[in-house]
Write a protein that holds these residues in place. Sequence first.
Motif, PDB file in Angstrom:
ATOM      1  N   GLY A 178       0.690  -0.994  -0.603  1.00  0.00           N
ATOM      2  CA  GLY A 178      -0.181   0.215   0.482  1.00  0.00           C
ATOM      3  C   GLY A 178       0.653   1.033  -0.103  1.00  0.00           C
ATOM      4  O   GLY A 178       1.745   1.314  -0.746  1.00  0.00           O
ATOM      5  N   SER A 179       0.585   2.102   0.950  1.00  0.00           N
ATOM      6  CA  SER A 179       1.415   4.062   0.734  1.00  0.00           C
ATOM      7  C   SER A 179       2.778   3.383   1.400  1.00  0.00           C
ATOM      8  O   SER A 179       3.334   4.305   0.968  1.00  0.00           O
TER       9      SER A 179
ATOM     10  N   GLY B 197       9.309   3.344  -1.681  1.00  0.00           N
ATOM     11  CA  GLY B 197       9.687   2.693  -2.894  1.00  0.00           C
ATOM     12  C   GLY B 197      10.270   1.777  -2.738  1.00  0.00           C
ATOM     13  O   GLY B 197      11.393   1.220  -2.778  1.00  0.00           O
ATOM     14  N   ILE B 198       9.440   0.953  -1.444  1.00  0.00           N
ATOM     15  CA  ILE B 198       9.853  -0.272  -1.288  1.00  0.00           C
ATOM     16  C   ILE B 198       8.807  -1.362  -2.013  1.00  0.00           C
ATOM     17  O   ILE B 198       7.240  -1.208  -2.275  1.00  0.00           O
ATOM     18  N   GLU B 199       9.385  -2.739  -2.623  1.00  0.00           N
ATOM     19  CA  GLU B 199       8.795  -3.593  -3.279  1.00  0.00           C
ATOM     20  C   GLU B 199       7.544  -4.251  -2.414  1.00  0.00           C
ATOM     21  O   GLU B 199       8.104  -4.350  -1.556  1.00  0.00           O
TER      22      GLU B 199
ATOM     23  N   PRO C  30       9.276  -8.118   3.199  1.00  0.00           N
ATOM     24  CA  PRO C  30       8.919  -7.939   4.635  1.00  0.00           C
ATOM     25  C   PRO C  30       9.867  -6.720   5.542  1.00  0.00           C
ATOM     26  O   PRO C  30      10.876  -6.995   5.154  1.00  0.00           O
ATOM     27  N   LEU C  31       8.909  -6.184   6.132  1.00  0.00           N
ATOM     28  CA  LEU C  31       9.853  -4.932   7.004  1.00  0.00           C
ATOM     29  C   LEU C  31      11.105  -5.679   8.332  1.00  0.00           C
ATOM     30  O   LEU C  31      10.623  -7.070   8.723  1.00  0.00           O
TER      31      LEU C  31
END
Length: 267
Positions: free
Chosen positions: A99-100, A106-108, A112-113
């Motif tokens: 999402g946002s 710009g993270i695909e 996973p964070l």
Amino acid sequence: MSRRTKIYEGKAKILYEGPEPGTLIQYFKDDATAFNAEKKGTINGKGVINNRISEHVFTRLAHIGIPTHFIRRLNMREQLIRQVDIIPLEVVLRNVAAGSISKRLGIEEGEPLPHTLIEYYYKDDALGDPLVAEEHIACFNWASNEEMHDISSMAIRINDFLCGMFAAIDIRLVDFKLEFGRLYDGDYSRVILADEISPDGCRLWDMTTGEKLDKDRFRRDLGGEEEAYREVARRLGLLNGEDNSPGEVFDLSHARSRLRGPPPLKK
């Protein structure tokens, strides 16, 4: 139970005066909105499913000591809840980029964070619910430092519990939204969990196929919204019927074909 005065109507729910002081009746609608209500539609049966899922989740959270506004479910679409003063913040917990945050940083999507991320958004539809920092919250006195400590502590505990609960039914909890409110007892107040927890406010992906089982199906015109919501309820054990076997795999391609109708006859 007869309805009383309408207190508030939002995008997905209506609040009515409750049968006793300090209570409200929360009615779940089938209305669906996205992009701050720029896109509107209906998901048939959504209110019934969300009522049932939210009841289940809030009940389980209460069992681990999370205080909530939920009292009991009244019928297919209504809950009896405690009346609270809603803190004007949406608390978003992110475990996987989607999402946002993918657009902003710009993270695909699907990455996973490094660790669970908590974000705060100021609740104002006219402003598009802007992202805010804890410094904004303190500056404008939307919540005290003590309240923010309680909110963040509860949010992390809720996330840990829900990640495990959904993983047990082969669903990845990508991100989700929480709201909190102040419950008053005279001059004293405490922060408790409010609103709802359902596929409307969660990103839920099948851990095997990656299929989306949440409102992103409506946002992105993927189709199969009703079936996706029902699948979440089925896996949680909230639906009865012959199709409620634990090992059943959700086939969204079949759901989409059902929505389109039968194929044309060959000439």
